[in-house]
Write a protein that holds these residues in place. Structure first.
Motif, PDB file in Angstrom:
ATOM      1  N   MET A  69    -106.267  54.360  76.187  1.00 45.15           N
ATOM      2  CA  MET A  69    -107.166  54.142  77.089  1.00 45.15           C
ATOM      3  C   MET A  69    -106.871  55.116  78.193  1.00 45.15           C
ATOM      4  O   MET A  69    -108.115  55.367  79.084  1.00 45.15           O
ATOM      5  N   ILE A  70    -105.934  55.515  78.489  1.00 44.57           N
ATOM      6  CA  ILE A  70    -105.806  56.575  79.707  1.00 44.57           C
ATOM      7  C   ILE A  70    -106.304  57.889  79.390  1.00 44.57           C
ATOM      8  O   ILE A  70    -106.903  58.529  80.180  1.00 44.57           O
ATOM      9  N   GLY A  71    -106.043  58.167  77.997  1.00 49.30           N
ATOM     10  CA  GLY A  71    -106.603  59.653  77.999  1.00 49.30           C
ATOM     11  C   GLY A  71    -105.497  60.553  77.661  1.00 49.30           C
ATOM     12  O   GLY A  71    -105.826  61.688  77.407  1.00 49.30           O
ATOM     13  N   GLU A  72    -104.362  60.362  77.878  1.00 43.48           N
ATOM     14  CA  GLU A  72    -103.032  61.293  78.027  1.00 43.48           C
ATOM     15  C   GLU A  72    -102.416  61.076  76.675  1.00 43.48           C
ATOM     16  O   GLU A  72    -102.341  60.052  76.053  1.00 43.48           O
ATOM     17  N   GLY A  73    -101.724  62.176  76.122  1.00 41.93           N
ATOM     18  CA  GLY A  73    -100.990  61.964  75.128  1.00 41.93           C
ATOM     19  C   GLY A  73     -99.475  61.444  75.085  1.00 41.93           C
ATOM     20  O   GLY A  73     -99.233  60.645  74.117  1.00 41.93           O
ATOM     21  N   ASP A  74     -98.962  61.501  76.224  1.00 38.05           N
ATOM     22  CA  ASP A  74     -97.682  61.036  76.369  1.00 38.05           C
ATOM     23  C   ASP A  74     -97.670  60.055  77.637  1.00 38.05           C
ATOM     24  O   ASP A  74     -98.012  60.235  78.684  1.00 38.05           O
ATOM     25  N   GLU A  75     -97.395  58.619  76.951  1.00 34.58           N
ATOM     26  CA  GLU A  75     -97.618  57.596  77.811  1.00 34.58           C
ATOM     27  C   GLU A  75     -96.237  57.262  78.565  1.00 34.58           C
ATOM     28  O   GLU A  75     -96.245  56.500  79.684  1.00 34.58           O
ATOM     29  N   SER A  76     -95.002  57.919  78.110  1.00 38.29           N
ATOM     30  CA  SER A  76     -93.677  57.494  78.711  1.00 38.29           C
ATOM     31  C   SER A  76     -93.702  58.097  80.087  1.00 38.29           C
ATOM     32  O   SER A  76     -92.945  57.450  80.815  1.00 38.29           O
ATOM     33  N   GLU A  77     -94.459  59.296  80.378  1.00 35.04           N
ATOM     34  CA  GLU A  77     -94.419  59.475  81.771  1.00 35.04           C
ATOM     35  C   GLU A  77     -95.127  58.954  82.710  1.00 35.04           C
ATOM     36  O   GLU A  77     -94.979  59.100  84.118  1.00 35.04           O
ATOM     37  N   LEU A  78     -96.018  58.025  82.313  1.00 35.21           N
ATOM     38  CA  LEU A  78     -97.199  57.534  83.241  1.00 35.21           C
ATOM     39  C   LEU A  78     -96.892  56.115  83.509  1.00 35.21           C
ATOM     40  O   LEU A  78     -97.127  55.488  84.411  1.00 35.21           O
ATOM     41  N   THR A  79     -96.280  55.443  82.363  1.00 38.87           N
ATOM     42  CA  THR A  79     -95.961  53.877  82.306  1.00 38.87           C
ATOM     43  C   THR A  79     -94.604  53.552  82.258  1.00 38.87           C
ATOM     44  O   THR A  79     -93.869  54.355  82.033  1.00 38.87           O
ATOM     45  N   GLY A  80     -94.233  52.344  82.586  1.00 41.63           N
ATOM     46  CA  GLY A  80     -92.959  51.945  82.526  1.00 41.63           C
ATOM     47  C   GLY A  80     -91.724  52.259  83.714  1.00 41.63           C
ATOM     48  O   GLY A  80     -92.630  52.758  84.692  1.00 41.63           O
TER      49      GLY A  80
END
Length: 103
Positions: A69-80
């Motif tokens: 939904m964000i369009g990024e490949g790596d979600e660990s750097e953006l969320t959590g």
């Protein structure tokens, strides 16, 4: 026996109790589940509905797929927690080999 010959009374004579009904038998029906991506599986449920089609499931729901939904490949750097920590302390100190822990 209704009459007891015991000197202690009727404590050992069984009382007549109403008969207990057996537990009800709950029917289960097979149900075909069609997911949003087309995958299917069958499970047994008490609802007599034979087919259920899902429009939202774990493949297309933003709660489970935040990266799509964000369009990024790596979600660990953006969320959590790690993402919140990195955003909070973004400009403080160095990263990687630049940090000198013990001098």
């Amino acid at each position: 026996r209704q009459v007891s010959s015991s000197p202690y009374g009727r404590t050992h004579v069984w009382k007549r109790r109403p008969k207990v009904l057996p537990n009800p038998c709950v029917p289960t029906f097979p149900q075909l589940v069609v997911r949003a991506d087309g995958a299917t599986y069958t499970h047994h449920i008490t609802s007599p509905r034979s087919v259920i089609r899902l429009t939202r499931d774990t493949t297309n729901h933003p709660l489970w797929n935040t990266s799509s939904m964000i369009g990024e490949g790596d979600e660990s750097e953006l969320t959590g927690r790690l993402g919140r920590f990195n955003k909070r302390f973004e400009g403080i100190g160095g990263t990687g080999s630049e940090v000198q822990w013990m001098e």
